[in-house]
Design a protein around this motif. Structure first.
Motif, PDB file in Angstrom:
ATOM      1  N   VAL A 421       0.830  -1.207   0.000  1.00 23.79           N
ATOM      2  CA  VAL A 421       0.000   0.000   0.000  1.00 23.79           C
ATOM      3  C   VAL A 421       0.867   1.260   0.000  1.00 23.79           C
ATOM      4  O   VAL A 421       0.658   2.181  -0.800  1.00 23.79           O
ATOM      5  N   VAL A 422       1.851   1.298   0.897  1.00 25.31           N
ATOM      6  CA  VAL A 422       2.697   2.496   1.006  1.00 25.31           C
ATOM      7  C   VAL A 422       3.496   2.723  -0.271  1.00 25.31           C
ATOM      8  O   VAL A 422       3.544   3.845  -0.807  1.00 25.31           O
ATOM      9  N   LEU A 423       4.130   1.673  -0.785  1.00 27.25           N
ATOM     10  CA  LEU A 423       4.945   1.823  -1.990  1.00 27.25           C
ATOM     11  C   LEU A 423       4.073   2.108  -3.213  1.00 27.25           C
ATOM     12  O   LEU A 423       4.423   2.949  -4.060  1.00 27.25           O
ATOM     13  N   GLY A 424       2.942   1.409  -3.302  1.00 31.88           N
ATOM     14  CA  GLY A 424       2.064   1.600  -4.452  1.00 31.88           C
ATOM     15  C   GLY A 424       1.469   3.000  -4.497  1.00 31.88           C
ATOM     16  O   GLY A 424       1.591   3.711  -5.498  1.00 31.88           O
ATOM     17  N   LEU A 425       0.824   3.401  -3.397  1.00 27.45           N
ATOM     18  CA  LEU A 425       0.225   4.732  -3.366  1.00 27.45           C
ATOM     19  C   LEU A 425       1.294   5.820  -3.365  1.00 27.45           C
ATOM     20  O   LEU A 425       1.097   6.903  -3.938  1.00 27.45           O
ATOM     21  N   SER A 429       1.853   8.930  -6.033  1.00 31.73           N
ATOM     22  CA  SER A 429       1.851  10.310  -5.540  1.00 31.73           C
ATOM     23  C   SER A 429       2.954  11.158  -6.162  1.00 31.73           C
ATOM     24  O   SER A 429       2.935  12.391  -6.043  1.00 31.73           O
ATOM     25  N   LEU A 430       3.926  10.536  -6.813  1.00 30.91           N
ATOM     26  CA  LEU A 430       5.081  11.270  -7.345  1.00 30.91           C
ATOM     27  C   LEU A 430       4.712  12.406  -8.300  1.00 30.91           C
ATOM     28  O   LEU A 430       5.336  13.468  -8.266  1.00 30.91           O
ATOM     29  N   PRO A 431       3.718  12.239  -9.186  1.00 27.21           N
ATOM     30  CA  PRO A 431       3.391  13.339 -10.108  1.00 27.21           C
ATOM     31  C   PRO A 431       2.891  14.609  -9.430  1.00 27.21           C
ATOM     32  O   PRO A 431       2.746  15.639 -10.095  1.00 27.21           O
ATOM     33  N   VAL A 432       2.624  14.551  -8.123  1.00 27.62           N
ATOM     34  CA  VAL A 432       2.144  15.751  -7.425  1.00 27.62           C
ATOM     35  C   VAL A 432       3.146  16.896  -7.563  1.00 27.62           C
ATOM     36  O   VAL A 432       2.762  18.076  -7.595  1.00 27.62           O
ATOM     37  N   SER A 433       4.422  16.568  -7.681  1.00 23.42           N
ATOM     38  CA  SER A 433       5.448  17.609  -7.833  1.00 23.42           C
ATOM     39  C   SER A 433       5.292  18.368  -9.140  1.00 23.42           C
ATOM     40  O   SER A 433       5.866  19.446  -9.310  1.00 23.42           O
ATOM     41  N   GLN A 434       4.522  17.826 -10.082  1.00 23.78           N
ATOM     42  CA  GLN A 434       4.323  18.481 -11.377  1.00 23.78           C
ATOM     43  C   GLN A 434       3.016  19.273 -11.422  1.00 23.78           C
ATOM     44  O   GLN A 434       2.601  19.749 -12.484  1.00 23.78           O
ATOM     45  N   LEU A 435       2.356  19.415 -10.274  1.00 24.67           N
ATOM     46  CA  LEU A 435       1.059  20.084 -10.240  1.00 24.67           C
ATOM     47  C   LEU A 435       1.129  21.506 -10.793  1.00 24.67           C
ATOM     48  O   LEU A 435       1.995  22.302 -10.418  1.00 24.67           O
ATOM     49  N   GLU A 436       0.225  21.818 -11.708  1.00 25.41           N
ATOM     50  CA  GLU A 436       0.051  23.168 -12.233  1.00 25.41           C
ATOM     51  C   GLU A 436      -1.398  23.566 -11.995  1.00 25.41           C
ATOM     52  O   GLU A 436      -2.303  22.751 -12.154  1.00 25.41           O
ATOM     53  N   MET A 437      -1.605  24.822 -11.618  1.00 23.95           N
ATOM     54  CA  MET A 437      -2.959  25.266 -11.302  1.00 23.95           C
ATOM     55  C   MET A 437      -3.308  26.525 -12.086  1.00 23.95           C
ATOM     56  O   MET A 437      -2.449  27.356 -12.360  1.00 23.95           O
ATOM     57  N   ALA A 438      -4.556  26.635 -12.456  1.00 22.27           N
ATOM     58  CA  ALA A 438      -5.058  27.815 -13.159  1.00 22.27           C
ATOM     59  C   ALA A 438      -6.565  27.858 -12.978  1.00 22.27           C
ATOM     60  O   ALA A 438      -7.184  26.886 -12.523  1.00 22.27           O
ATOM     61  N   LEU A 439      -7.157  28.990 -13.329  1.00 26.17           N
ATOM     62  CA  LEU A 439      -8.606  29.096 -13.299  1.00 26.17           C
ATOM     63  C   LEU A 439      -9.145  28.888 -14.717  1.00 26.17           C
ATOM     64  O   LEU A 439      -8.411  29.034 -15.695  1.00 26.17           O
ATOM     65  N   ALA A 634      -2.033   9.885  -3.860  1.00 27.15           N
ATOM     66  CA  ALA A 634      -2.167   9.014  -5.032  1.00 27.15           C
ATOM     67  C   ALA A 634      -3.264   9.509  -5.968  1.00 27.15           C
ATOM     68  O   ALA A 634      -3.095   9.487  -7.194  1.00 27.15           O
ATOM     69  N   SER A 635      -4.376   9.963  -5.403  1.00 29.89           N
ATOM     70  CA  SER A 635      -5.462  10.459  -6.266  1.00 29.89           C
ATOM     71  C   SER A 635      -5.038  11.728  -6.981  1.00 29.89           C
ATOM     72  O   SER A 635      -5.353  11.915  -8.167  1.00 29.89           O
ATOM     73  N   PHE A 636      -4.308  12.602  -6.288  1.00 30.01           N
ATOM     74  CA  PHE A 636      -3.756  13.798  -6.931  1.00 30.01           C
ATOM     75  C   PHE A 636      -2.826  13.407  -8.070  1.00 30.01           C
ATOM     76  O   PHE A 636      -2.875  13.962  -9.167  1.00 30.01           O
ATOM     77  N   GLY A 637      -1.937  12.440  -7.788  1.00 28.79           N
ATOM     78  CA  GLY A 637      -0.956  12.032  -8.784  1.00 28.79           C
ATOM     79  C   GLY A 637      -1.602  11.532 -10.061  1.00 28.79           C
ATOM     80  O   GLY A 637      -1.230  11.957 -11.168  1.00 28.79           O
TER      81      GLY A 637
END
Length: 815
Positions: A421-425, A429-439, A634-637
């Protein structure tokens, strides 16, 4: 609290008609109030106190009325010539004339028409005017020519052109459907005449269209899951009815509140999503407990006991969701605050409805509460087989269910389960570092929409930055005429024979210096002086970046412009503000990002306190909270990979995530995650408390292990059903036409999936097996100061332990 809820549940059962009538009256009253008082929602995402908003206020002060331009209902009409042709060709120019003539004939109240008309003519006149005006001001011809070219409305290859005007509306959000329809009809006129026509801009944004099939799909799936869970058609209807009534009252309350509050049009959509999900689940939990008790105790006491035990869990579960949503106030962002409070109100209504209307409906159906049984489901005998009486004692389990087998498997390899569970999730989760936000903007609309295509045509013909202009407001009231950067420019102005005094020359020099400094930035395509006010004390500088509104480099450009503005202020004494629609939206995104750590800390902290009260344990809240971080990460990723990065082409419109989605998703997911933690955890603690930590059923397990196995086995079926229902409701909203609503449905569904099935049904029991007695440990001093809530209703259940009123209640049940 359990005793109070017992009395409430029993009273509601016995006074069913009063309860049902009361809710119907409330529903009818709120309907009348909504129809009488409601006002339109807004699609605006604006907050006060940001640098961009302050700059707008300064703009309006120095250029009266200009501040409204930031939120003006502007429309861009974009043309493209057929392949192999240019717009200069007579038939294409005539097609543009026909398109614009239709708008002129059907929109008499247009505003901002300085750049409206056939762009082949308007662009040429505009460029010539700008060149002549700037050369008369003494600017070098190359500078004047570059400024004129930057305002061109026809592309260099003459294949793309645009014109612009403003609807006669207070803001972009006040544009009527009739006004939008004129533009749509004009598009058809132009395309029938042979040119491609697209339209966009703030005044022609996508209207919020809610596809009602989402709710229908969600309810239909929920109904099927409920049938499978209870094996009964009648019982499956009850949670659906209570959810619909609760959501209906919640939405009607939101509609009524628009009379006093300005609410974003996404507000009711999110309230419906969350309200339906928790409304069905909360009623399901109470109904499930009632089913386990009513054969033994009869209707009234079973309803009371269900409300006192499962209902207590519902109250605390609802409280965690309420706290998580209401705590959005911390972000100090108006539209987000009202979104959170509206959704929290809907959750609160769902809790009250679950505790009152569910028992009332049970009282209405009485012995038929689980009628319409379907053979072979939920323990019902198959065709031609006789039904066996249920076992209801807490000292027994109803056979070796799939849930029992699963938790026993976890007990054998808890370390492996935690690792997977920890390794999988964690990996997800790694792609969270690539998060971009806009409206939301034209550039992030669906690819098939005219808004998105107009933005792409504008970018193709004039560069990405044409869709993301900035406006710098330069106030020279306190300019220092002797500032070193300004002296050469000031002297040149005065030497050119301009009839200006030293302060006016210094002011003009500060404007030109600001332009030159902005142009020095790598990601600025062009900056130019566009206007000076009547007393020459302030100026507007238009800055066109190289990149579009959804590009992270544009945000970096805004930051760089503000840094340069600060440097200019320090060096010359002028004050500089940066605004424009793009800057306003970026400030909102930045404010949301800054609020995230504080919000997360407060929500997690409050939830841990609630869980301490519920479970009287240190480790259970800690494990629950750490598990939540894994599931939401994980869901964010995956959401970022699919919706932002366009993984495998699953979506045709990859774009930065809507700015307020992360913080809202965290709040909702945390609240729902604690729901499942409470419903499963209280079942485990209930057995642990009753046995005093000893093993009563399984000799091969110690007391803690047995409590986990038994509690998990008794709660997993209903929690699984609740999670599947919630996932179905959220995922159904992917059917909505707007991308950001689709993303919310996807992300929330994914979060519930990971949290329910990986964390609550995997990581948490595995951690409890490893921790052993430390699972339920709490320092004595803390145990003494914390109030004893008895959420499991242990004392209440003791009153009915060993009681069997089946025969005594048979006549009343059949009445």
């Amino acid at each position: 609290m359990a005793e109070f809820l017992f009395r409430l549940g029993k009273w509601s059962f016995l006074n069913k008609w009063k309860v049902i009538a009361a809710w119907l009256v409330i529903f009818a009253g709120m309907t009348v109030a909504a129809l009488t008082l409601m006002k339109p929602f807004t699609s605006e995402f604006e907050i006060s106190g940001t640098p961009a908003i302050e700059a707008v206020e300064k703009l309006d002060e120095e250029f009266p009325g200009a501040g409204q331009s930031v939120n003006a209902a502007t429309v861009n009409v974009v043309f493209q010539a057929p392949e192999g042709e240019t717009l200069d060709e007579p038939q294409n120019s005539a097609a543009m004339d026909e398109t614009l003539a239709y708008i002129e004939d059907n929109l008499d109240d247009r505003q901002g028409t300085e750049r409206f008309g056939n762009p082949l003519k308007v662009s040429e006149e505009l460029q010539r005017t700008v060149f002549d005006l700037e050369t008369e001001m003494g600017l070098p011809e190359p500078t004047a020519r570059a400024d004129a070219e930057n305002l061109a409305m026809v592309s260099d290859d003459r294949t793309i052109a645009y014109t612009t005007f403003t609807f006669d509306a207070e803001s972009a959000q006040a544009v009527t459907e009739d006004q939008r329809q004129v533009v749509r009809d004009a598009i058809e006129v132009g395309e029938d005449a042979g040119v491609r026509v697209e339209a966009g801009g703030p005044g022609f944004g996508e209207a919020i269209v809610i596809n009602t099939t989402s709710e229908i799909i969600g309810l239909a799936v929920a109904f099927i899951v409920l049938i499978i869970t209870f094996g009964s058609l009648i019982s499956a209807i009850k949670p659906v009815v209570t959810a619909v009534v609760g959501v209906g009252i919640g939405v009607l309350t939101i509609l009524t509140s628009t009379h006093w509050l300005t609410l974003n049009d996404i507000t009711p959509v999110l309230a419906v999503m969350i309200g339906l999900a928790v409304g069905i689940d909360y009623s399901l939990f109470i109904l499930s407990r009632y089913r386990a008790e009513y054969q033994r105790l009869g209707g009234p006491d079973a309803a009371g006991l269900a409300a006192g035990t499962a209902g207590s869990s519902v109250v605390f579960a609802g409280m965690t969701v309420f706290v998580a949503l209401a705590a959005l106030v911390i972000a100090n962002i108006e539209f987000l605050t009202w979104m959170g409070l509206s959704a929290a109100l809907t959750v609160a209504i769902a809790v009250v409805i679950g505790l009152t209307l569910t028992p009332a409906l049970l009282g209405l159906t009485r012995s038929k509460a689980f009628g319409g049984k379907i053979p072979g489901l939920a323990g019902n005998p198959g065709w031609g087989k006789k039904e066996e009486p249920p076992r209801s004692s807490w000292r027994s389990l109803e056979g070796e269910t799939l849930g029992t087998k699963w938790v026993k498997l976890i007990q054998r390899v808890p370390g492996l389960v935690i690792a997977v569970v920890v390794l999988g999730l964690g990996a997800m989760s790694l792609p969270v570092s690539q998060l971009e936000m806009a409206l939301p903007s034209d550039a992030t609309s669906g690819k098939e929409t005219t808004q998105r295509q107009s933005a792409e045509l504008m970018a193709e013909g004039f560069g990405e930055g044409v869709n993301a202009p900035f406006l710098m407001i330069v106030d020279a009231d306190n300019v220092n005429p002797d500032a070193a950067p300004l002296v050469p420019i000031k002297n040149a102005i005065q030497d050119a024979g301009e009839d200006v005094n030293e302060r006016e020359a210094a002011g003009l020099a500060s404007y030109l210096y600001t332009v030159s400094q902005a142009n020095s930035l790598v990601d600025v395509k062009h900056a130019q002086l566009v206007t000076v006010n009547d007393d020459n004390s302030s100026a507007q500088v238009l800055v066109t970046p190289e990149t579009g509104p959804a590009d992270q480099r544009t945000a970096e450009t805004a930051s760089a412009l503000r840094s340069i503005g600060t440097e200019i202020q320090d060096a010359t004494g002028v004050s500089i503000g940066l605004t424009g629609l793009t800057a306003v939206q970026m400030d909102i995104t930045e404010r949301l990002g800054e609020a995230m750590p504080l919000y997360l800390s407060v929500v997690v902290g409050l939830a841990i306190i609630l869980l301490l009260l519920v479970f009287r344990s240190i480790m259970v809240p800690v494990v629950a909270s750490l598990g939540f971080l894994l599931s939401v990460g994980a869901s964010f990723g995956l959401t970022i990979l699919v919706w932002q990065e366009g993984l495998w082409g699953l979506v045709d419109t990859p774009a930065p995530l809507i700015s307020f989605m992360p913080i809202f998703l965290i709040g909702v997911t945390f609240g729902l995650a604690m729901d499942y933690q409470i419903f499963l955890g209280t079942r485990m603690r209930e057995h642990y408390v009753k046995t005093g930590g000893s093993n009563e059923l399984y000799n091969k397990y110690n007391g803690v292990e047995e409590s986990v196995v038994v509690g998990f086995s008794r709660g997993v079926r209903v929690v699984t059903a609740a999670a599947v229902i919630m996932i179905a409701v959220f995922v159904a909203f992917i059917n909505q036409p707007l991308p950001f609503i689709q993303i919310f449905g996807f992300a929330l569904g994914l979060s519930v999936f990971f949290d329910a099935f990986f964390i609550r049904m995997g990581l948490v029991p595995a951690a409890m097996f490893i921790l052993g007695r430390a699972t339920w440990w709490m320092p004595k001093w803390m145990d003494k100061i914390l109030p004893n809530i008895d959420i499991e209703g242990t004392k209440l259940e003791e009153r009915f332990e060993g009681v069997d009123r089946t025969k005594d209640n048979k006549e009343s049940l059949d009445a």
